[in-house]
Design a protein around this motif. Sequence first.
Motif, PDB file in Angstrom:
ATOM      1  N   HIS A   1       0.821  -1.216   0.000  1.00 30.00           N
ATOM      2  CA  HIS A   1       0.000   0.000   0.000  1.00 30.00           C
ATOM      3  C   HIS A   1       0.854   1.265   0.000  1.00 30.00           C
ATOM      4  O   HIS A   1       0.451   2.294  -0.547  1.00 30.00           O
ATOM      5  CB  HIS A   1      -0.989  -0.006   1.175  1.00 30.00           C
TER       6      HIS A   1
ATOM      7  N   VAL B   1      -6.357   5.217   2.120  1.00 30.83           N
ATOM      8  CA  VAL B   1      -7.122   4.785   0.945  1.00 30.83           C
ATOM      9  C   VAL B   1      -6.384   3.657   0.228  1.00 30.83           C
ATOM     10  O   VAL B   1      -6.995   2.663  -0.189  1.00 30.83           O
ATOM     11  CB  VAL B   1      -7.369   5.972  -0.015  1.00 30.83           C
TER      12      VAL B   1
ATOM     13  N   ASN C   1      -6.896   0.460   2.070  1.00 27.92           N
ATOM     14  CA  ASN C   1      -8.254  -0.059   1.854  1.00 27.92           C
ATOM     15  C   ASN C   1      -8.377  -0.754   0.501  1.00 27.92           C
ATOM     16  O   ASN C   1      -8.979  -1.826   0.377  1.00 27.92           O
ATOM     17  CB  ASN C   1      -9.274   1.084   1.922  1.00 27.92           C
ATOM     18  N   ILE C   2      -7.800  -0.125  -0.525  1.00 28.55           N
ATOM     19  CA  ILE C   2      -7.908  -0.675  -1.877  1.00 28.55           C
ATOM     20  C   ILE C   2      -7.158  -2.000  -1.984  1.00 28.55           C
ATOM     21  O   ILE C   2      -7.652  -2.958  -2.591  1.00 28.55           O
ATOM     22  CB  ILE C   2      -7.384   0.347  -2.908  1.00 28.55           C
TER      23      ILE C   2
ATOM     24  N   ILE D   1     -16.594  -2.424  -6.363  1.00 29.66           N
ATOM     25  CA  ILE D   1     -15.951  -1.417  -5.508  1.00 29.66           C
ATOM     26  C   ILE D   1     -16.443  -0.018  -5.875  1.00 29.66           C
ATOM     27  O   ILE D   1     -16.753   0.800  -5.004  1.00 29.66           O
ATOM     28  CB  ILE D   1     -14.414  -1.492  -5.647  1.00 29.66           C
TER      29      ILE D   1
ATOM     30  N   ARG E   1     -18.525   0.326  -2.609  1.00 31.63           N
ATOM     31  CA  ARG E   1     -17.500   0.534  -1.579  1.00 31.63           C
ATOM     32  C   ARG E   1     -16.851   1.909  -1.712  1.00 31.63           C
ATOM     33  O   ARG E   1     -15.678   2.091  -1.411  1.00 31.63           O
ATOM     34  CB  ARG E   1     -16.427  -0.571  -1.665  1.00 31.63           C
ATOM     35  N   ARG E   2     -17.625   2.873  -2.142  1.00 30.11           N
ATOM     36  CA  ARG E   2     -17.087   4.217  -2.350  1.00 30.11           C
ATOM     37  C   ARG E   2     -16.663   4.870  -1.045  1.00 30.11           C
ATOM     38  O   ARG E   2     -15.834   5.775  -1.026  1.00 30.11           O
ATOM     39  CB  ARG E   2     -18.132   5.085  -3.055  1.00 30.11           C
TER      40      ARG E   2
ATOM     41  N   THR F   1     -12.932   4.199  -0.585  1.00 33.64           N
ATOM     42  CA  THR F   1     -12.009   4.563  -1.673  1.00 33.64           C
ATOM     43  C   THR F   1     -12.014   6.059  -1.949  1.00 33.64           C
ATOM     44  O   THR F   1     -11.432   6.509  -2.935  1.00 33.64           O
ATOM     45  CB  THR F   1     -12.382   3.832  -2.975  1.00 33.64           C
ATOM     46  N   ASN F   2     -12.682   6.817  -1.092  1.00 31.95           N
ATOM     47  CA  ASN F   2     -12.784   8.267  -1.292  1.00 31.95           C
ATOM     48  C   ASN F   2     -13.483   8.586  -2.615  1.00 31.95           C
ATOM     49  O   ASN F   2     -13.050   9.445  -3.382  1.00 31.95           O
ATOM     50  CB  ASN F   2     -11.392   8.915  -1.249  1.00 31.95           C
TER      51      ASN F   2
ATOM     52  N   MET G   1     -13.786   6.957  -5.446  1.00 31.77           N
ATOM     53  CA  MET G   1     -12.960   6.764  -6.636  1.00 31.77           C
ATOM     54  C   MET G   1     -13.807   6.301  -7.819  1.00 31.77           C
ATOM     55  O   MET G   1     -14.677   5.448  -7.682  1.00 31.77           O
ATOM     56  CB  MET G   1     -11.871   5.731  -6.328  1.00 31.77           C
TER      57      MET G   1
ATOM     58  N   LEU H   1     -10.077   3.541 -10.581  1.00 32.49           N
ATOM     59  CA  LEU H   1      -9.905   2.229  -9.947  1.00 32.49           C
ATOM     60  C   LEU H   1      -9.208   1.244 -10.880  1.00 32.49           C
ATOM     61  O   LEU H   1      -8.365   0.456 -10.439  1.00 32.49           O
ATOM     62  CB  LEU H   1     -11.269   1.661  -9.537  1.00 32.49           C
TER      63      LEU H   1
ATOM     64  N   LYS I   1      -5.793  -0.498  -9.986  1.00 31.02           N
ATOM     65  CA  LYS I   1      -5.718  -1.964  -9.998  1.00 31.02           C
ATOM     66  C   LYS I   1      -4.539  -2.439 -10.843  1.00 31.02           C
ATOM     67  O   LYS I   1      -3.803  -3.357 -10.461  1.00 31.02           O
ATOM     68  CB  LYS I   1      -7.025  -2.537 -10.550  1.00 31.02           C
TER      69      LYS I   1
END
Length: 766
Positions: free
Chosen positions: A36, A49, A52-53, A66, A70-71, A74-75, A77, A82, A86
């Motif tokens: 991370h 963030v 988390n990702i 996501i 799951r926003r 991810t702030n 995103m 994304l 990824k």
Amino acid sequence: EDSEEPTSSKKVKLSKIAALKKENNVKISEPQWSEHELLAEQQNLTLNVAKNIVKLFEDGNTVPFIARYRRDVTNNMSPETLREVKETYEEIIVLKNKINTVVKNLEKTEVLTEQLKHNITSSRSIEELEYVYAPYKPGSKRTLAERAKELGLEEPALSLLHNQSEINLSDYVQKDRKELSSVADVEKGIVHIIASIISTDTEILSHLRQLRKRTNFIIKTKITKKPPLDEGKFENYENFEIPVKYIKPHQVLAINRGESLKVLSVKVVVPDNIFYDFQRVCFRKWSCENSAHQLRHNILKQAIEDSYNRLVQPLIIREIRAELKQQAEKASCEVFSTNLKHLLLTAPLKGKYILGIDPGFANGCKLALISPMGELILNNVIYPHKSQSREKDKMILKNMLQEHNCELIALGNGTACRQTEEWLTNLIQEKIFHPLDVKYTVVREDGASIYSCSAEAKKEFPKLDPNIISAASLARRIQDPLAELVKVEPKHLGVGMYQHDIKKKHLEEALNDVVSECVSFVGVDLNTTSQCLLRHVAGLSDKKAQQVIEYRNKNGPFICRKQLLEVHGIGQRIFQQCAGFLRVGPLRADDATAFYKNSKATKLDSTYIHPESYDIAISLIKKLNLKLCDVGETQFINVIRDKAPQLDLPRLNDEFKSNTQTIQLILDTLSKPLNHDLRSDCPQEPLFKKGLTSIDDITNGTVLTGRISNVTHFGCFVDIGVGINGLIHVSKYNGLNLEMGNKVEVKVINVEIERKRIGLEALKQL
């Protein structure tokens, strides 16, 4: 039963890493950084963030899931960001895996020291790792430093570097050995060893990375030999010079191609200040204030210069070129992805009969008329470009259109398109189809012939001529672009440029991700969808889609989303990823009352709300004094739209133990009709015409209307109906944000008929 082999090679790599981490008996050489941390650095994210990702991807979550559900972690995103994150994360995993492999290989050869291991595990890019590992690769040519070590010069080199003791170089002279026959030879060997140590020092490499970010490098190119006839574009790169920070992705790809063809020579100009800064840092680290040893100072100075000229500067240039290539490929993939997304999300033209025409000369024009539901109801072949059959063909076309009151024609843009368009224009002007108000639009044929010969097409039309299937596919591309285009591999849809300069696997994976995102976000009706469409939903594969269809065929229509868990091979993990993108409701509006009498059925299954949030949605509906059975009704929607802006979201978060993003998603969804199609939020109908313009009719200053057919980094191409697409250069956008599929008004600024080039200026977006 969630076990299923990942389909992409990158996912396989990810799963291998995960397996390595879980096996206690496998020794892992962890890098000096965490995943991370490196992700945050490379993608400019906060550490929280990024963490988390990484956790979301490690747990097998898909980008569409996501991005929608799951926003909160991810702030907010976007799917595009994304996908980029990824991809970077996957590259980090590959780097981490390679570090582990390199360390294990060096352990086997018994050359791994603690310092070397530290240097390897500190690598923050593949290029840096390769640089550190290169001297130790099996079969690699021994470096100058390795040769000097074999001569026994490592000990005096380290003593000099770390100022441990006085060294007399003459003590190491051996007259009978050529490489040590003089003091100068000994000095040269020691310099090579120290230069190697300096060039692989993690502190120095870290400083160079930061220095590179602040420095402006220049790329210079020139033509070294006459390019091939079809490569005239390299003329732009004769005596070409540009700062690295300003170079465009398409220029990088063109330069790389020219270099590989030996047409161009490429030079990266490294400013002198890089060396002076490098020299200063090295002296600061290894120079000793209390040492007046002139020999040591001279050797250290030589080693720093040798290290820079022979090792460090070439490394900097390699890293710059590698980064430019990687960035250019990513940017080109993003152009492909963006164009594909706009193409797939084109608003459908539902409820209309449409006639598809696949034009041709000798083999005739293939006609296929489809119903408002997309079923093929009539087909024929006509030969309008043969004078003896024109009257007969005119009547065949007229009768097909009038029999079903069809006023829309989808004409393929392949061979004989222009001539067929002229023929249609004449028929429309002669009012042959009166009282019908017939219009036509030119449709991209990319991939249609590939689909028409595929197993998918044979399954749907077992006894039909592939040419007729192509015509039907063209009509369906207007009626429901997404459902039809997913039948074709995205790389065949012609939505970008420089396709051959990008790694094939890289491009295919990026485009497949976009298809999954589009299909998922639009949503799929679980009771009417085809396997072809279903397999692109996030979390599903072709095998899982087949199992869902088999279950439906055996047990009848689905009553609710939760019923998916009864399908063999679908467990909680897959259900979580795909459920929110699948719709379940009555097959016909007339069946709604009977359908919702079933206690398992719920109207929430026809919305974007995920089953994991149903309890929150139901509580919110009750709080607003509304009823679940009224979801999707006009009055219910109006109440939600009136009350939603007045709600205190932070208080609702606490009350429902949720988050702002989930509450907002529920409110947004409840404010729309059931089975809402997001493509209707920004509808762009095809550009239908009743006549055509010839390239001979346009001159500088002519104002035309057209549709953007392709977007690149240097501009966008516009179909203005003259048989040749015009180009709006980025300098002629006039502040407009132009995207694929946009309808625009343009002015002609340049026409080169012989070169088939039309220059345009954007006037306004329609």
